[in-house]
Design a protein around this motif. Structure first.
Motif, PDB file in Angstrom:
ATOM      1  N   ARG A 199       0.834  -1.214   0.000  1.00 67.86           N
ATOM      2  CA  ARG A 199       0.000   0.000   0.000  1.00 67.86           C
ATOM      3  C   ARG A 199       0.860   1.251   0.000  1.00 67.86           C
ATOM      4  O   ARG A 199       0.556   2.226  -0.684  1.00 67.86           O
ATOM      5  CB  ARG A 199      -0.913  -0.027   1.229  1.00 67.86           C
ATOM      6  CG  ARG A 199      -1.978   1.058   1.205  1.00 67.86           C
ATOM      7  CD  ARG A 199      -2.867   0.959   2.421  1.00 67.86           C
ATOM      8  NE  ARG A 199      -3.834   2.036   2.450  1.00 67.86           N
ATOM      9  CZ  ARG A 199      -4.499   2.411   3.532  1.00 67.86           C
ATOM     10  NH1 ARG A 199      -4.290   1.778   4.683  1.00 67.86           N
ATOM     11  NH2 ARG A 199      -5.364   3.403   3.485  1.00 67.86           N
ATOM     12  N   LEU A 200       1.939   1.230   0.757  1.00 73.16           N
ATOM     13  CA  LEU A 200       2.828   2.393   0.804  1.00 73.16           C
ATOM     14  C   LEU A 200       3.442   2.678  -0.568  1.00 73.16           C
ATOM     15  O   LEU A 200       3.525   3.831  -0.999  1.00 73.16           O
ATOM     16  CB  LEU A 200       3.934   2.162   1.833  1.00 73.16           C
ATOM     17  CG  LEU A 200       3.509   2.262   3.301  1.00 73.16           C
ATOM     18  CD1 LEU A 200       4.589   1.677   4.195  1.00 73.16           C
ATOM     19  CD2 LEU A 200       3.229   3.710   3.679  1.00 73.16           C
ATOM     20  N   ARG A 201       3.889   1.615  -1.243  1.00 67.90           N
ATOM     21  CA  ARG A 201       4.526   1.804  -2.546  1.00 67.90           C
ATOM     22  C   ARG A 201       3.563   2.349  -3.588  1.00 67.90           C
ATOM     23  O   ARG A 201       3.971   3.077  -4.499  1.00 67.90           O
ATOM     24  CB  ARG A 201       5.124   0.480  -3.033  1.00 67.90           C
ATOM     25  CG  ARG A 201       6.388   0.055  -2.322  1.00 67.90           C
ATOM     26  CD  ARG A 201       7.094  -1.053  -3.102  1.00 67.90           C
ATOM     27  NE  ARG A 201       6.237  -2.217  -3.267  1.00 67.90           N
ATOM     28  CZ  ARG A 201       6.187  -3.230  -2.425  1.00 67.90           C
ATOM     29  NH1 ARG A 201       6.948  -3.225  -1.330  1.00 67.90           N
ATOM     30  NH2 ARG A 201       5.392  -4.274  -2.649  1.00 67.90           N
ATOM     31  N   THR A 202       2.294   2.001  -3.479  1.00 67.62           N
ATOM     32  CA  THR A 202       1.325   2.366  -4.524  1.00 67.62           C
ATOM     33  C   THR A 202       0.569   3.655  -4.230  1.00 67.62           C
ATOM     34  O   THR A 202      -0.266   4.079  -5.026  1.00 67.62           O
ATOM     35  CB  THR A 202       0.319   1.227  -4.724  1.00 67.62           C
ATOM     36  OG1 THR A 202      -0.318   0.927  -3.470  1.00 67.62           O
ATOM     37  CG2 THR A 202       1.016  -0.020  -5.254  1.00 67.62           C
ATOM     38  N   MET A 203       0.832   4.295  -3.093  1.00 69.18           N
ATOM     39  CA  MET A 203       0.181   5.583  -2.799  1.00 69.18           C
ATOM     40  C   MET A 203       0.631   6.636  -3.811  1.00 69.18           C
ATOM     41  O   MET A 203       1.831   6.820  -4.044  1.00 69.18           O
ATOM     42  CB  MET A 203       0.534   6.048  -1.387  1.00 69.18           C
ATOM     43  CG  MET A 203      -0.237   5.354  -0.301  1.00 69.18           C
ATOM     44  SD  MET A 203       0.247   5.998   1.325  1.00 69.18           S
ATOM     45  CE  MET A 203      -0.947   5.179   2.368  1.00 69.18           C
ATOM     46  N   LYS A 204      -0.305   7.338  -4.406  1.00 69.26           N
ATOM     47  CA  LYS A 204      -0.008   8.356  -5.418  1.00 69.26           C
ATOM     48  C   LYS A 204      -0.339   9.746  -4.887  1.00 69.26           C
ATOM     49  O   LYS A 204      -1.240   9.906  -4.064  1.00 69.26           O
ATOM     50  CB  LYS A 204      -0.834   8.095  -6.690  1.00 69.26           C
ATOM     51  CG  LYS A 204      -0.600   6.724  -7.308  1.00 69.26           C
ATOM     52  CD  LYS A 204       0.849   6.555  -7.765  1.00 69.26           C
ATOM     53  CE  LYS A 204       1.046   5.202  -8.434  1.00 69.26           C
ATOM     54  NZ  LYS A 204       2.468   4.969  -8.773  1.00 69.26           N
ATOM     55  N   PRO A 205       0.370  10.749  -5.354  1.00 66.81           N
ATOM     56  CA  PRO A 205       0.043  12.124  -4.934  1.00 66.81           C
ATOM     57  C   PRO A 205      -1.314  12.554  -5.472  1.00 66.81           C
ATOM     58  O   PRO A 205      -1.758  12.085  -6.528  1.00 66.81           O
ATOM     59  CB  PRO A 205       1.180  12.958  -5.527  1.00 66.81           C
ATOM     60  CG  PRO A 205       1.701  12.150  -6.671  1.00 66.81           C
ATOM     61  CD  PRO A 205       1.526  10.713  -6.277  1.00 66.81           C
ATOM     62  N   PHE A 213      12.974   5.338   5.590  1.00 71.42           N
ATOM     63  CA  PHE A 213      12.577   4.636   6.800  1.00 71.42           C
ATOM     64  C   PHE A 213      11.429   3.691   6.425  1.00 71.42           C
ATOM     65  O   PHE A 213      10.379   4.139   5.948  1.00 71.42           O
ATOM     66  CB  PHE A 213      12.132   5.608   7.884  1.00 71.42           C
ATOM     67  CG  PHE A 213      13.273   6.342   8.527  1.00 71.42           C
ATOM     68  CD1 PHE A 213      13.917   5.810   9.631  1.00 71.42           C
ATOM     69  CD2 PHE A 213      13.714   7.561   8.022  1.00 71.42           C
ATOM     70  CE1 PHE A 213      14.984   6.478  10.222  1.00 71.42           C
ATOM     71  CE2 PHE A 213      14.767   8.229   8.613  1.00 71.42           C
ATOM     72  CZ  PHE A 213      15.409   7.683   9.721  1.00 71.42           C
ATOM     73  N   SER A 214      11.644   2.406   6.638  1.00 70.74           N
ATOM     74  CA  SER A 214      10.659   1.400   6.244  1.00 70.74           C
ATOM     75  C   SER A 214       9.475   1.386   7.202  1.00 70.74           C
ATOM     76  O   SER A 214       9.490   2.047   8.250  1.00 70.74           O
ATOM     77  CB  SER A 214      11.314   0.019   6.221  1.00 70.74           C
ATOM     78  OG  SER A 214      11.637  -0.372   7.558  1.00 70.74           O
ATOM     79  N   LEU A 215       8.461   0.608   6.863  1.00 71.27           N
ATOM     80  CA  LEU A 215       7.302   0.452   7.739  1.00 71.27           C
ATOM     81  C   LEU A 215       7.727  -0.164   9.070  1.00 71.27           C
ATOM     82  O   LEU A 215       7.263   0.263  10.137  1.00 71.27           O
ATOM     83  CB  LEU A 215       6.255  -0.425   7.045  1.00 71.27           C
ATOM     84  CG  LEU A 215       4.992  -0.759   7.852  1.00 71.27           C
ATOM     85  CD1 LEU A 215       4.264   0.508   8.261  1.00 71.27           C
ATOM     86  CD2 LEU A 215       4.060  -1.662   7.026  1.00 71.27           C
ATOM     87  N   ALA A 216       8.617  -1.142   9.023  1.00 75.14           N
ATOM     88  CA  ALA A 216       9.104  -1.754  10.261  1.00 75.14           C
ATOM     89  C   ALA A 216       9.853  -0.730  11.119  1.00 75.14           C
ATOM     90  O   ALA A 216       9.698  -0.690  12.352  1.00 75.14           O
ATOM     91  CB  ALA A 216      10.009  -2.943   9.940  1.00 75.14           C
ATOM     92  N   ASP A 217      10.690   0.130  10.471  1.00 69.77           N
ATOM     93  CA  ASP A 217      11.382   1.199  11.203  1.00 69.77           C
ATOM     94  C   ASP A 217      10.374   2.104  11.900  1.00 69.77           C
ATOM     95  O   ASP A 217      10.534   2.453  13.079  1.00 69.77           O
ATOM     96  CB  ASP A 217      12.222   2.051  10.241  1.00 69.77           C
ATOM     97  CG  ASP A 217      13.473   1.345   9.750  1.00 69.77           C
ATOM     98  OD1 ASP A 217      13.962   0.457  10.454  1.00 69.77           O
ATOM     99  OD2 ASP A 217      13.937   1.698   8.644  1.00 69.77           O
ATOM    100  N   ALA A 218       9.354   2.526  11.155  1.00 69.65           N
ATOM    101  CA  ALA A 218       8.384   3.468  11.683  1.00 69.65           C
ATOM    102  C   ALA A 218       7.624   2.885  12.876  1.00 69.65           C
ATOM    103  O   ALA A 218       7.346   3.586  13.859  1.00 69.65           O
ATOM    104  CB  ALA A 218       7.413   3.890  10.583  1.00 69.65           C
ATOM    105  N   ARG A 219       7.296   1.615  12.807  1.00 76.85           N
ATOM    106  CA  ARG A 219       6.562   0.996  13.921  1.00 76.85           C
ATOM    107  C   ARG A 219       7.455   0.867  15.162  1.00 76.85           C
ATOM    108  O   ARG A 219       6.996   1.089  16.285  1.00 76.85           O
ATOM    109  CB  ARG A 219       6.029  -0.366  13.482  1.00 76.85           C
ATOM    110  CG  ARG A 219       4.834  -0.243  12.531  1.00 76.85           C
ATOM    111  CD  ARG A 219       4.420  -1.578  11.959  1.00 76.85           C
ATOM    112  NE  ARG A 219       3.185  -1.438  11.166  1.00 76.85           N
ATOM    113  CZ  ARG A 219       2.702  -2.377  10.358  1.00 76.85           C
ATOM    114  NH1 ARG A 219       3.368  -3.531  10.221  1.00 76.85           N
ATOM    115  NH2 ARG A 219       1.589  -2.173   9.694  1.00 76.85           N
ATOM    116  N   ALA A 220       8.715   0.521  14.967  1.00 75.39           N
ATOM    117  CA  ALA A 220       9.637   0.463  16.106  1.00 75.39           C
ATOM    118  C   ALA A 220       9.823   1.846  16.716  1.00 75.39           C
ATOM    119  O   ALA A 220       9.882   2.012  17.945  1.00 75.39           O
ATOM    120  CB  ALA A 220      10.980  -0.118  15.656  1.00 75.39           C
TER     121      ALA A 220
END
Length: 435
Positions: A7-13, A59-66
């Motif tokens: 979902r993060l990769r496919t988010m468009k402006p 910063f990856s999704l895992a980084d952000a959650r940590a």
């Protein structure tokens, strides 16, 4: 709904920035340009705070959650992740466990955020041309009185030669090739000005952490151009460098003000050091030089800028009751020697080509002409003789026009002294700002 990497990769402006939540206060914001930035909302002492991490995918999704979990652990102990990221110290009353947690947070996230963002900016800076126009927009236009001169240098000599090179790949040889090409067409001073512009551009890039060395700084000014006496008009960069050097030097305060006044008032050195207090009317902001002290034996009126008035006010307090504006160190009954200011200038160790004090007048004339001021006003300010009918009017008037012009010139000189760097020039700096 929780976020996922897909979902993060496919988010468009979209037309407006928007955000999507991952839960627990963590969210990703997508700007209109498509930049995706992590943020967190949390509560501390009954108030909501917001702090940012950095961009995705740096910063990856895992980084952000940590990061979210660490921030919440801090806020649960009464510490603000927002303030720690901003650089505020850990509160003295924090418990040892809370302090240890805070220091781990700073190591793991605050420093990492800075490093990753800096690396991302270095990767995105691109070519010298791209960075040059960014520097021009961010630094030159807001702070420079005449940015068109710098734009001409970039357009004519810098961008065509090295504009397509990556900023970090520009070398000393590239700078020398540019200055040598300019010198080959007989424009030594323009070559020096171009080197100075590149030096400032790379200094800004170093300050932003985008490069580690300044290739233009390695090119010494004396190897580019050695000016001949009476042929020098200081560039904007050199004017600022000179005055900053004067005020940061160990020379007497009255001598510093004298050199500054020579530039602002456009008078000859002998006319300044021979000045008496009965010639100067601070209330009217005028200096009336009698005919016997002028080169052409004609009285000369100098309208004084706010800056010049404030300097004369300070000089009066330094004169010790002498009739002279610049009394000798040994006796208040004589002015300083004619060589005093020349000696003071020679003691300065500056990256400016050779010049003599008389060249201050040519410098003022050059910049005023470039700014579009009327030649008759400039010639009158220099006390030059103009023949014919125009000369009759020139000798009689132009007082108000010259007052406006000299105020513009004093403000222009001020902007060159500051030019992105503050320098303490003394009490008069505050005095005239109130005027």
């Amino acid at each position: 709904m929780a976020l996922s990497d897909t979902r993060l990769r496919t988010m468009k402006p979209e037309k407006r920035a928007y955000s999507r939540s991952d839960g627990g206060g963590l969210f990703i914001q997508v700007s209109k340009s498509g930049v995706k930035s992590w943020g967190l909302r949390y509560w501390l002492n009954g108030k909501q705070e917001r702090v940012g991490l950095g961009t995705y995918p740096s910063f990856s999704l895992a980084d952000a959650r940590a990061w979210r979990d660490d921030c919440k652990a801090l806020s649960a102990r009464g510490l603000s992740p927002m303030k720690l990221k901003r650089g505020d110290p850990v509160p003295q009353d924090a418990t040892p466990a809370a302090r240890e947690l805070a220091h781990a947070f700073i190591r793991n996230w605050c420093l990492k955020t800075h490093q990753r963002n800096a690396a991302q900016e270095r990767a995105a800076v691109g070519t010298l041309e791209a960075f040059a126009w960014r520097w021009y927009a961010e630094i030159v236009e807001p702070s420079n009185s005449n940015p068109r001169n710098i734009k001409r240098v970039l357009d004519k000599d810098v961008i065509p030669a090295i504009g397509n090179k990556l900023l970090a790949e520009v070398t000393l040889d590239d700078v020398l090739a540019i200055t040598d090409a300019i010198k080959a067409r007989g424009a030594d001073q323009m070559a020096l000005r171009t080197r100075n512009i590149l030096k400032r551009l790379f200094a800004y890039a170093i300050g932003r952490g985008l490069v580690t060395s300044n290739p233009a700084a390695a090119v010494e000014a004396k190897y580019i151009a050695t000016a001949k006496s009476r042929d020098v008009a200081l560039s904007q960069d050199e004017l600022g460098l000179l005055l900053r050097g004067i005020y940061q030097s160990s020379m007497k305060r009255s001598h510093k003000l004298a050199l500054h006044l020579l530039i602002l008032c456009m008078v000859r050195k002998g006319e300044l050091i021979g000045a008496r207090w009965d010639e100067i009317d601070l209330d009217r902001a005028e200096w009336s030089i009698p005919a016997e002290r002028m080169k052409k034996d004609k009285a000369h009126l100098v309208p004084l800028s706010r800056q010049a008035v404030a300097m004369f006010e300070e000089l009066k307090s330094l004169a010790g009751g002498s009739e002279w504006v610049f009394p000798s160190r040994n006796t208040l009954k004589k002015p300083i020697a004619s060589s005093t200011l020349n000696v003071a200038v020679r003691t300065l160790d500056l990256d400016v080509q050779d010049f003599v004090i008389h060249d201050f007048r040519r410098t003022a004339s050059t910049h005023l002409h470039e700014a579009g001021f009327n030649s008759d006003w400039i010639e009158k300010a220099l006390a030059h003789e103009t023949r014919g009918i125009r000369g009759v009017y020139n000798r009689a008037q132009y007082a108000e026009q010259r007052r406006e012009m000299l105020q513009w010139w004093a403000d222009f000189v001020d902007s060159q002294i500051e030019e992105g760097r503050k320098v303490i020039i003394g009490r008069f700096g505050k005095a005239y700002q109130a005027g």
